[in-house]
Every structure is written in C-alpha cells, then in structure tokens.
Design a protein around this motif. Structure first.
Motif, PDB file in Angstrom:
ATOM      1  N   LYS A 134       0.878  -1.098   0.042  1.00  0.00           N
ATOM      2  CA  LYS A 134       0.006  -0.002  -0.212  1.00  0.00           C
ATOM      3  C   LYS A 134       1.057   1.050  -0.098  1.00  0.00           C
ATOM      4  O   LYS A 134       1.780   1.228   0.789  1.00  0.00           O
ATOM      5  CB  LYS A 134      -0.814   0.181   1.252  1.00  0.00           C
ATOM      6  N   ALA A 135       0.548   2.123  -0.862  1.00  0.00           N
ATOM      7  CA  ALA A 135       1.292   3.493  -0.882  1.00  0.00           C
ATOM      8  C   ALA A 135       0.444   4.585  -0.712  1.00  0.00           C
ATOM      9  O   ALA A 135      -0.905   4.735  -1.378  1.00  0.00           O
ATOM     10  CB  ALA A 135       1.958   3.351  -2.463  1.00  0.00           C
ATOM     11  N   ARG A 136       0.885   5.451  -0.049  1.00  0.00           N
ATOM     12  CA  ARG A 136       0.146   6.815   0.147  1.00  0.00           C
ATOM     13  C   ARG A 136       0.761   8.165  -0.174  1.00  0.00           C
ATOM     14  O   ARG A 136       2.203   8.283  -0.006  1.00  0.00           O
ATOM     15  CB  ARG A 136      -0.624   7.003   1.565  1.00  0.00           C
ATOM     16  N   SER A 137       0.406   9.153  -0.411  1.00  0.00           N
ATOM     17  CA  SER A 137       0.961  10.552  -0.617  1.00  0.00           C
ATOM     18  C   SER A 137      -0.247  11.464  -0.142  1.00  0.00           C
ATOM     19  O   SER A 137      -1.526  11.538  -0.111  1.00  0.00           O
ATOM     20  CB  SER A 137       1.288  10.765  -2.033  1.00  0.00           C
ATOM     21  N   LEU A 138       0.454  12.554   0.384  1.00  0.00           N
ATOM     22  CA  LEU A 138      -0.251  13.606   1.140  1.00  0.00           C
ATOM     23  C   LEU A 138       0.434  14.958   0.606  1.00  0.00           C
ATOM     24  O   LEU A 138       1.884  15.134   0.858  1.00  0.00           O
ATOM     25  CB  LEU A 138      -0.435  13.718   2.554  1.00  0.00           C
ATOM     26  N   THR A 139      -0.278  15.750  -0.205  1.00  0.00           N
ATOM     27  CA  THR A 139       0.440  17.025  -0.852  1.00  0.00           C
ATOM     28  C   THR A 139      -0.115  18.212  -0.407  1.00  0.00           C
ATOM     29  O   THR A 139      -1.519  18.605  -0.450  1.00  0.00           O
ATOM     30  CB  THR A 139       0.174  16.910  -2.265  1.00  0.00           C
ATOM     31  N   LEU A 140       0.559  19.301  -0.063  1.00  0.00           N
ATOM     32  CA  LEU A 140      -0.001  20.546   0.246  1.00  0.00           C
ATOM     33  C   LEU A 140       0.639  21.592  -0.863  1.00  0.00           C
ATOM     34  O   LEU A 140       1.844  21.563  -0.920  1.00  0.00           O
ATOM     35  CB  LEU A 140       0.212  21.147   1.600  1.00  0.00           C
ATOM     36  N   ASP A 141      -0.135  22.333  -1.532  1.00  0.00           N
ATOM     37  CA  ASP A 141       0.229  23.390  -2.725  1.00  0.00           C
ATOM     38  C   ASP A 141      -0.216  24.877  -2.280  1.00  0.00           C
ATOM     39  O   ASP A 141      -1.283  24.849  -1.640  1.00  0.00           O
ATOM     40  CB  ASP A 141      -0.127  23.213  -4.082  1.00  0.00           C
ATOM     41  N   ALA A 142       0.697  25.763  -2.577  1.00  0.00           N
ATOM     42  CA  ALA A 142       0.311  27.095  -2.486  1.00  0.00           C
ATOM     43  C   ALA A 142       0.871  28.070  -3.561  1.00  0.00           C
ATOM     44  O   ALA A 142       2.092  27.711  -4.001  1.00  0.00           O
ATOM     45  CB  ALA A 142       0.596  27.555  -1.077  1.00  0.00           C
ATOM     46  N   GLY A 143       0.203  28.926  -3.947  1.00  0.00           N
ATOM     47  CA  GLY A 143       0.511  29.825  -5.174  1.00  0.00           C
ATOM     48  C   GLY A 143      -0.429  30.664  -5.574  1.00  0.00           C
ATOM     49  O   GLY A 143      -1.288  31.441  -4.690  1.00  0.00           O
ATOM     50  N   ILE A 144      -0.288  30.862  -6.817  1.00  0.00           N
ATOM     51  CA  ILE A 144      -1.277  32.114  -7.436  1.00  0.00           C
ATOM     52  C   ILE A 144      -1.652  31.783  -8.828  1.00  0.00           C
ATOM     53  O   ILE A 144      -0.847  31.013  -9.532  1.00  0.00           O
ATOM     54  CB  ILE A 144      -0.375  33.562  -7.505  1.00  0.00           C
ATOM     55  N   VAL A 145      -2.841  31.998  -9.251  1.00  0.00           N
ATOM     56  CA  VAL A 145      -3.185  32.237 -10.592  1.00  0.00           C
ATOM     57  C   VAL A 145      -3.516  33.328 -10.957  1.00  0.00           C
ATOM     58  O   VAL A 145      -3.808  34.420 -10.060  1.00  0.00           O
ATOM     59  CB  VAL A 145      -4.674  31.303 -10.783  1.00  0.00           C
ATOM     60  N   GLY A 146      -3.198  33.874 -12.242  1.00  0.00           N
ATOM     61  CA  GLY A 146      -3.399  34.938 -12.747  1.00  0.00           C
ATOM     62  C   GLY A 146      -2.169  35.681 -13.564  1.00  0.00           C
ATOM     63  O   GLY A 146      -1.108  34.975 -13.719  1.00  0.00           O
ATOM     64  N   PRO A 147      -2.124  36.844 -13.820  1.00  0.00           N
ATOM     65  CA  PRO A 147      -0.928  37.723 -14.547  1.00  0.00           C
ATOM     66  C   PRO A 147       0.298  37.525 -13.546  1.00  0.00           C
ATOM     67  O   PRO A 147       1.403  37.453 -14.107  1.00  0.00           O
ATOM     68  CB  PRO A 147      -1.495  39.075 -14.292  1.00  0.00           C
ATOM     69  N   ALA A 148       0.304  37.434 -12.405  1.00  0.00           N
ATOM     70  CA  ALA A 148       1.556  37.140 -11.320  1.00  0.00           C
ATOM     71  C   ALA A 148       2.278  36.142 -11.331  1.00  0.00           C
ATOM     72  O   ALA A 148       3.311  36.057 -11.326  1.00  0.00           O
ATOM     73  CB  ALA A 148       0.908  37.352  -9.986  1.00  0.00           C
ATOM     74  N   SER A 149       1.569  35.070 -12.239  1.00  0.00           N
ATOM     75  CA  SER A 149       2.206  33.812 -12.864  1.00  0.00           C
ATOM     76  C   SER A 149       3.231  33.992 -13.684  1.00  0.00           C
ATOM     77  O   SER A 149       4.174  33.195 -14.147  1.00  0.00           O
ATOM     78  CB  SER A 149       1.037  32.961 -12.806  1.00  0.00           C
ATOM     79  N   GLY A 150       3.245  34.922 -14.393  1.00  0.00           N
ATOM     80  CA  GLY A 150       3.979  35.252 -15.544  1.00  0.00           C
ATOM     81  C   GLY A 150       3.723  34.440 -16.905  1.00  0.00           C
ATOM     82  O   GLY A 150       4.346  34.743 -17.751  1.00  0.00           O
ATOM     83  N   ALA A 151       2.671  33.733 -16.922  1.00  0.00           N
ATOM     84  CA  ALA A 151       2.495  32.853 -18.023  1.00  0.00           C
ATOM     85  C   ALA A 151       2.474  33.699 -19.232  1.00  0.00           C
ATOM     86  O   ALA A 151       2.881  33.204 -20.429  1.00  0.00           O
ATOM     87  CB  ALA A 151       1.144  31.888 -17.779  1.00  0.00           C
TER      88      ALA A 151
END
Length: 334
Positions: A134-151
């Motif tokens: 059995k394998a498990r993962s727990l992930t926490l992400d933080a960031g931003i969407v929008g012009p500040a991403s530079g995309a």
C-alpha cells in the motif's frame, strides 16, 4: 516540426540547468532525487491549446530524524513521523489557453487563459505485505493564478523566439488569486511474475480540496518490466498533485512500461469556473472527467527518463473535442 524541436531542446536545456543550479546549492552530504518534468501538447498529437504547457521541478529525499516535515507528519491525521519513507519539495508552472490563440477578443465558448505558479510539499509512506503493498501520498500546494504567474509573458516570448503564432488573448486571462490546495492519494498494488518479467497492478483512490481543485478520484494502474522493486509509481499528470515516481540508484540499466486510467468527479476547477472573488471568463465545467495514460521509463544507474502520453475526456460542455498531451521527466540522483 520546427516548433516541436525547439520545445524538446528547450525542455532538456532547462532540465540540465535546473539540475546544475540545484546541485550547486545543495550540501555535499545531500542525497536525493532531482526531477524535471515538462508537460506539453507538442509531445503528442495535440494542438497548441487548453493545457498547453507545464513545468515541474521536484527534490525528493528521505528526511533525517530531526526534520520539520517529520514534525508535520505527526500533526496530520493518520500519519506519523516514523512511517515516512520519503518527502518532496516541488515547484510548478502551468499555462492554459483556448484552442485558437490568434484571436484578440474574448472567446466565450472556450476555456479561459490562465497561468498557475505553485510551490508544494509532499509526504509519502508505504506498507509492504506478502505479495502486495500500500502506498500513500499527502500533498499541500500554495501559489497564485493570474498575471502574477508570468504565463502571458513567457508564452509570448517563447512563441516569438521560435517564430510561432503570437498569442493574442491574454488580456482576458483569469485575475490574480492566491491558491491553496490539499491532495491525498492511496494505492493498493499487487505484485506478480509473468514469463520472467514482473507485473504490478492495483486500484487507487484520492481526493483534492482547495480553491484550485476540489475532486474525488479513483483509478487503476499497471506496470510491466524488470526489477520493479527498484522503482516505484506511475507519473502523475495535472490536475493530480504530488504523485510519486522514483527509483533506486546504482542498479545498472532497467526499464518498465505502464498504463493507467483514472476517473474524477470534479466539484470545482478554478481554471474553468473562473475566479472565486472576481468576475471573470468561465465555461460550463463537466463534473465527470476521465484520463487514460500509457508510457515507459528507462533507468541507467543514477538517471531515469520517462515518457507519458495522456488522453483526457472533455472537461467542459462547450469543448469541441477531447485533449491529448505528453509528459517528459528526467530524474537524477545526487
């Protein structure tokens, strides 16, 4: 083909640059796995639209006894510091566009322009039993969407560099919004032998909660190859977060092929539903979405190269056809 060549060369140039920078900044005693992953519709038969590009750099390692991620594991329900067999830091950048990027007006019946910039941490543990694990993962992400991403800047400059179509609609991208997302995944994997090769097969289930994605997922995956005990996992594809794909170094040449299917009930997708607190472009999200993945991984001592082809059902009601894209991952043990 010219654009594809530039994308591939650019991706691998970035991979070696990222690895070199990371190696220069790590202490001599560091031991971990550095992975550069590039996801792009040019790696398959897909068009330059929808999920058009993603880059992820991760550093996975086994934390020492006195480490803040072990303390974090002790505070998470159902997790413990002693049970951890790996953790990872991750940096992600993604671009999403409508199919026709040459139109300089709002395309109401296609997905919004959006850029995503995130950093995250992942915890991994596993339990081994006779014939399965059995394998498990727990992930926490933080960031931003929008012009500040530079995309918008990155896509315009890259297309100018390779002489490709100029993206004209980034003025209608999603507004800046902070992101916070939690994801959990568990897999139950049976291990068998078949004509001198090894096979791993098993179901998985998971969920995500946050203002970027909220969903429940279930799937089935299979791996086939040599010495599967020295490698682990099937690469994840966005929107899955923090999937584990690793291998043991110093084992010579190895390989495995894999395939997986996953279905998700999407309760929320910011990239289709639009901004939470601001008026923005949005489309009618489909609640049920499915993925099919096939690919292969090749290992040589400290290195691993992985290719994944992804086929995805329609994500919103106005969508004219399904999406397909590819993923290339290059990993190196330090």
């Amino acid at each position: 083909m010219k654009a594809f060549s530039f994308v591939v060369r650019g991706a691998f140039a970035s991979a070696f640059a990222a690895m070199w920078v990371a190696s220069m900044s790590m202490p001599a005693s560091a031991e971990g796995l550095l992975t550069f992953k590039s996801e792009n519709d040019n790696y398959s038969a897909g068009d330059d639209g929808h999920y058009t590009n993603g880059v992820e750099v991760s550093w996975a390692f086994i934390p020492p006894d006195q480490h803040w991620l072990r303390d974090l594991a002790d505070t998470a329900p159902g997790w413990s510091a002693n049970g951890l067999d790996g953790v990872a830091y991750r940096f992600t950048h993604q671009m999403y566009t409508p199919d026709n990027i040459e139109v300089a007006r709002l395309i109401e019946n296609d997905r919004p322009y959006a850029g995503v910039l995130m950093g995250g941490i992942s915890l991994f543990d596993s339990e081994r039993h006779t014939g399965w694990r059995k394998a498990r993962s727990l992930t926490l992400d933080a960031g931003i969407v929008g012009p500040a991403s530079g995309a918008d800047f990155l896509q315009r400059e890259f297309h100018r560099w390779i002489g490709s179509d100029k993206p004209e609609g980034w003025d209608y991208q999603l507004d800046n919004e902070p992101l916070l997302n939690l994801a959990y995944r568990s897999a139950w994997i049976a291990q068998r032998e078949l004509n001198g090769y090894e096979v791993e097969l098993g179901p998985s289930a998971g969920f995500a909660l946050g203002n970027l994605y909220t969903y429940a997922a279930t799937g089935l995956g299979v791996r086939f190859g040599e010495n599967l005990e020295r490698s682990f996992g099937i690469p994840s594809i966005a929107p899955s977060q923090g999937g584990r794909s690793t291998f043991l170094p110093g084992q010579g040449v190895g390989w495995y092929a894999f395939a997986a299917v996953e279905g998700r009930y999407m309760a929320h997708n910011l990239l289709l539903d639009g901004n939470t607190f601001e008026d923005s472009h949005s489309v009618n999200r489909r609640e049920w979405v499915g993925d099919a993945l096939v690919g292969a991984a090749f290992t040589w001592n400290q290195w691993q190269l992985t290719y994944t082809y992804a086929w995805r059902t329609d994500e919103f009601k106005e969508q004219a056809r399904h999406d397909q894209f590819g993923s290339l991952s290059l990993s190196l043990w330090f």
